[in-house]
Design a protein around this motif. Structure first.
Motif, PDB file in Angstrom:
ATOM      1  N   PHE A  12     -11.174  -2.732   6.334  1.00 47.35           N
ATOM      2  CA  PHE A  12     -11.039  -3.068   4.917  1.00 47.35           C
ATOM      3  C   PHE A  12     -10.869  -4.581   4.771  1.00 47.35           C
ATOM      4  N   PRO A  13     -11.179  -5.133   3.604  1.00 48.95           N
ATOM      5  CA  PRO A  13     -11.091  -6.587   3.408  1.00 48.95           C
ATOM      6  C   PRO A  13      -9.681  -7.115   3.657  1.00 48.95           C
ATOM      7  N   THR A  14      -9.595  -8.206   4.381  1.00 50.55           N
ATOM      8  CA  THR A  14      -8.310  -8.783   4.757  1.00 50.55           C
ATOM      9  C   THR A  14      -7.452  -9.101   3.540  1.00 50.55           C
ATOM     10  N   GLY A  15      -6.199  -8.658   3.579  1.00 48.94           N
ATOM     11  CA  GLY A  15      -5.245  -8.975   2.525  1.00 48.94           C
ATOM     12  C   GLY A  15      -5.342  -8.101   1.288  1.00 48.94           C
ATOM     13  N   ASP A  16      -6.264  -7.164   1.247  1.00 52.95           N
ATOM     14  CA  ASP A  16      -6.496  -6.330   0.060  1.00 52.95           C
ATOM     15  C   ASP A  16      -5.735  -5.010   0.193  1.00 52.95           C
ATOM     16  N   HIS A  17      -4.526  -4.942  -0.360  1.00 47.81           N
ATOM     17  CA  HIS A  17      -3.727  -3.730  -0.193  1.00 47.81           C
ATOM     18  C   HIS A  17      -4.315  -2.548  -0.952  1.00 47.81           C
ATOM     19  N   LYS A  18      -5.048  -2.821  -2.019  1.00 48.70           N
ATOM     20  CA  LYS A  18      -5.705  -1.747  -2.767  1.00 48.70           C
ATOM     21  C   LYS A  18      -6.761  -1.064  -1.905  1.00 48.70           C
ATOM     22  N   ALA A  19      -7.500  -1.874  -1.132  1.00 48.90           N
ATOM     23  CA  ALA A  19      -8.505  -1.324  -0.228  1.00 48.90           C
ATOM     24  C   ALA A  19      -7.843  -0.517   0.888  1.00 48.90           C
ATOM     25  N   LEU A  20      -6.663  -0.956   1.322  1.00 49.87           N
ATOM     26  CA  LEU A  20      -5.919  -0.198   2.330  1.00 49.87           C
ATOM     27  C   LEU A  20      -5.466   1.135   1.749  1.00 49.87           C
ATOM     28  N   VAL A  21      -5.001   1.134   0.512  1.00 49.95           N
ATOM     29  CA  VAL A  21      -4.619   2.370  -0.163  1.00 49.95           C
ATOM     30  C   VAL A  21      -5.803   3.340  -0.182  1.00 49.95           C
ATOM     31  N   ALA A  22      -6.966   2.842  -0.581  1.00 46.96           N
ATOM     32  CA  ALA A  22      -8.151   3.689  -0.662  1.00 46.96           C
ATOM     33  C   ALA A  22      -8.546   4.233   0.702  1.00 46.96           C
ATOM     34  N   ALA A  23      -8.432   3.405   1.736  1.00 48.96           N
ATOM     35  CA  ALA A  23      -8.802   3.840   3.084  1.00 48.96           C
ATOM     36  C   ALA A  23      -7.889   4.966   3.571  1.00 48.96           C
ATOM     37  N   ILE A  24      -6.577   4.807   3.377  1.00 47.24           N
ATOM     38  CA  ILE A  24      -5.623   5.822   3.837  1.00 47.24           C
ATOM     39  C   ILE A  24      -5.834   7.139   3.098  1.00 47.24           C
ATOM     40  N   ALA A  25      -6.172   7.045   1.811  1.00 53.67           N
ATOM     41  CA  ALA A  25      -6.338   8.253   0.994  1.00 53.67           C
ATOM     42  C   ALA A  25      -7.719   8.898   1.123  1.00 53.67           C
ATOM     43  N   SER A  26      -8.595   8.261   1.903  1.00 50.08           N
ATOM     44  CA  SER A  26     -10.000   8.698   1.919  1.00 50.08           C
ATOM     45  C   SER A  26     -10.305   9.851   2.861  1.00 50.08           C
ATOM     46  N   ARG A  27      -9.385  10.186   3.751  1.00 49.50           N
ATOM     47  CA  ARG A  27      -9.669  11.203   4.754  1.00 49.50           C
ATOM     48  C   ARG A  27      -8.515  12.203   4.846  1.00 49.50           C
ATOM     49  N   GLY A  28      -8.858  13.384   5.357  1.00 54.19           N
ATOM     50  CA  GLY A  28      -7.862  14.407   5.624  1.00 54.19           C
ATOM     51  C   GLY A  28      -7.612  14.531   7.120  1.00 54.19           C
ATOM     52  N   ALA A  83       0.831  -1.204   0.000  1.00 50.46           N
ATOM     53  CA  ALA A  83       0.000   0.000   0.000  1.00 50.46           C
ATOM     54  C   ALA A  83       0.865   1.253   0.000  1.00 50.46           C
ATOM     55  N   ALA A  84       1.926   1.235   0.795  1.00 52.02           N
ATOM     56  CA  ALA A  84       2.810   2.393   0.885  1.00 52.02           C
ATOM     57  C   ALA A  84       3.427   2.734  -0.468  1.00 52.02           C
ATOM     58  N   ALA A  85       3.775   1.706  -1.232  1.00 53.31           N
ATOM     59  CA  ALA A  85       4.408   1.931  -2.531  1.00 53.31           C
ATOM     60  C   ALA A  85       3.494   2.693  -3.493  1.00 53.31           C
ATOM     61  N   GLU A  86       2.182   2.616  -3.265  1.00 57.32           N
ATOM     62  CA  GLU A  86       1.230   3.307  -4.134  1.00 57.32           C
ATOM     63  C   GLU A  86       0.781   4.655  -3.561  1.00 57.32           C
ATOM     64  N   LEU A  87       1.335   5.024  -2.418  1.00 51.83           N
ATOM     65  CA  LEU A  87       0.894   6.245  -1.746  1.00 51.83           C
ATOM     66  C   LEU A  87       2.035   7.225  -1.508  1.00 51.83           C
ATOM     67  N   ASP A  88       3.079   7.135  -2.315  1.00 51.47           N
ATOM     68  CA  ASP A  88       4.275   7.937  -2.078  1.00 51.47           C
ATOM     69  C   ASP A  88       3.974   9.431  -1.986  1.00 51.47           C
ATOM     70  N   GLY A  89       3.058   9.928  -2.787  1.00 51.43           N
ATOM     71  CA  GLY A  89       2.757  11.355  -2.765  1.00 51.43           C
ATOM     72  C   GLY A  89       1.698  11.745  -1.770  1.00 51.43           C
ATOM     73  N   LYS A  90       1.054  10.736  -1.124  1.00 55.95           N
ATOM     74  CA  LYS A  90      -0.075  11.038  -0.250  1.00 55.95           C
ATOM     75  C   LYS A  90       0.127  10.644   1.210  1.00 55.95           C
ATOM     76  N   ALA A  91       1.042   9.712   1.468  1.00 52.26           N
ATOM     77  CA  ALA A  91       1.203   9.227   2.845  1.00 52.26           C
ATOM     78  C   ALA A  91       2.648   8.856   3.121  1.00 52.26           C
TER      79      ALA A  91
END
Length: 368
Positions: A305-321, A209-217
């Motif tokens: 978020f659904p277990t093992g779903d890193h895409k869902a984790l990415v979406a969760a982290i990016a969903s709030r300010g 998840a972190a690898a897909e959130l470099d600019g956001k988290a």
């Protein structure tokens, strides 16, 4: 009342549970009435416990250490003469209940799995035999403490009688440890992970998840390598910092400056880190698995978020300010204070001890 606690291992969740319950029992009952058996190499994990209350056994390789644990239990039962034996986690539960089956008189046993072993994904084909063993041994203790509603339901599914189990959810002190100040200045969402770096805790899911959130988290990971350290380090995204294990005071400092705590576990009997986050007024993003489903109120004190779903984790982290995370954190603190303080856990344990002790015949308390 005299209580004998038996631990086959301490680091991690058992240490937190120990330090939130045993010192309180010592204060309430007196040091002469509480005794603990722990591995000799794990004594340093114990807090606020006099040396006079501690008995040890040599724990080297797990399975080879079980006879030493059994001998320690027999020795302490004869010398200490407890009214209750409280066995913690799978191997201590097996040893204590196996001894209790032998001819002779023995004190009543309370067993707490701290997460059923058959819930472990890595157990593979041995999950069914483990479930069978727990079911077969369940009549040989007076009560089984389930640390979450999930653990209680899993016990029922394994064929363990509802009358044999009681739910006493984990709790931690409402008093935070002294904070070691730390800085974390970054405009991105600051995500903290605390736990073992293994498959159960899902650190690999976090790193994907972190690898897909470099600019956001940005991420800080507190924990020990128990699998392949080289592989983890080699694939570490630029926005992740590995900190190793930290003291409770240092962890409190990192909690104070993060925005959210991530718990991408694949299985979890309860999840004490979630309580530490809630106590620090931090929201929790967690897998919808095990006890975490009860601890985290989805959409209120954090997100599931659904277990093992890193895409869902990415979406969760990016969903709030920041403002929304802070609001969730405040709601989490209120939930913690209402439901997850150790005072409630300790009161319920003492009530269970008294009930079991009162129901147990006096002539059956000692080994012949």
């Amino acid at each position: 009342m005299r209580i004998l606690h038996v631990f086959e291992t301490i680091p991690g969740g058992p240490a937190t549970y120990f330090n939130e319950t045993v010192p309180t029992q010592i204060k309430a009952l007196g040091a002469d009435n509480v005794r603990v058996i722990v591995p000799d190499a794990h004594v340093s994990f114990l807090k606020n416990t006099p040396a006079s209350c501690i008995a040890t056994f040599k724990r080297r390789k797990r399975y080879r250490s079980l006879p030493a644990l059994a001998l320690a239990v027999l020795r302490e039962v004869k010398a200490f003469r407890p009214d209750i034996i409280h066995a913690h986690s799978t191997f201590a539960g097996i040893i204590v209940r196996a001894i209790g089956v032998l001819p002779g008189r023995f004190p009543p046993i309370i067993y707490c799995p701290h997460g059923w072993v058959f819930d472990m994904e890595t157990l593979g084909q041995f999950r069914h035999p483990a479930r069978w063993l727990e079911r077969m041994l369940s009549p040989f203790c007076s009560s089984i403490v389930a640390i979450s509603q999930h653990e209680y339901r899993q016990g029922l599914k394994a064929g363990i009688s509802a009358n044999r189990m009681v739910v006493i959810e984990n709790g931690i002190s409402s008093q935070t440890p002294p904070i070691v100040p730390t800085e974390w200045v970054d405009p991105r969402t600051k995500v903290l992970f605390v736990g073992r770096l293994d498959r159960q805790k899902g650190v690999d899911i976090l790193l994907k998840a972190a690898a897909e959130l470099d600019g956001k988290a940005v991420f800080r990971v507190i924990g020990a390598h128990v699998t392949n350290k080289t592989e983890i380090v080699a694939t570490l995204p630029a926005n992740v910092e590995l900190l190793g294990w930290k003291s409770p005071e240092e962890i409190a400092g990192h909690l104070a400056v993060c925005d959210v705590v991530a718990m991408p576990s694949r299985w979890e009997g309860f999840g004490l880190v979630a309580l530490e986050a809630m106590r620090a007024s931090k929201p929790v993003i967690a897998s919808a698995v095990g006890g975490l489903q009860s601890v985290v109120s989805d959409g209120k004190t954090g997100l599931l978020f659904p277990t093992g779903d890193h895409k869902a984790l990415v979406a969760a982290i990016a969903s709030r300010g920041p403002g929304e995370w802070a609001q969730m954190g405040s709601a989490g603190y209120e939930r913690f204070m209402e439901r997850y303080r150790s005072e409630r856990t300790n009161d319920e344990l003492m009530q269970l001890y008294r009930r079991v002790s009162d129901d147990w015949p006096v002539e059956s308390r000692e080994i012949a």
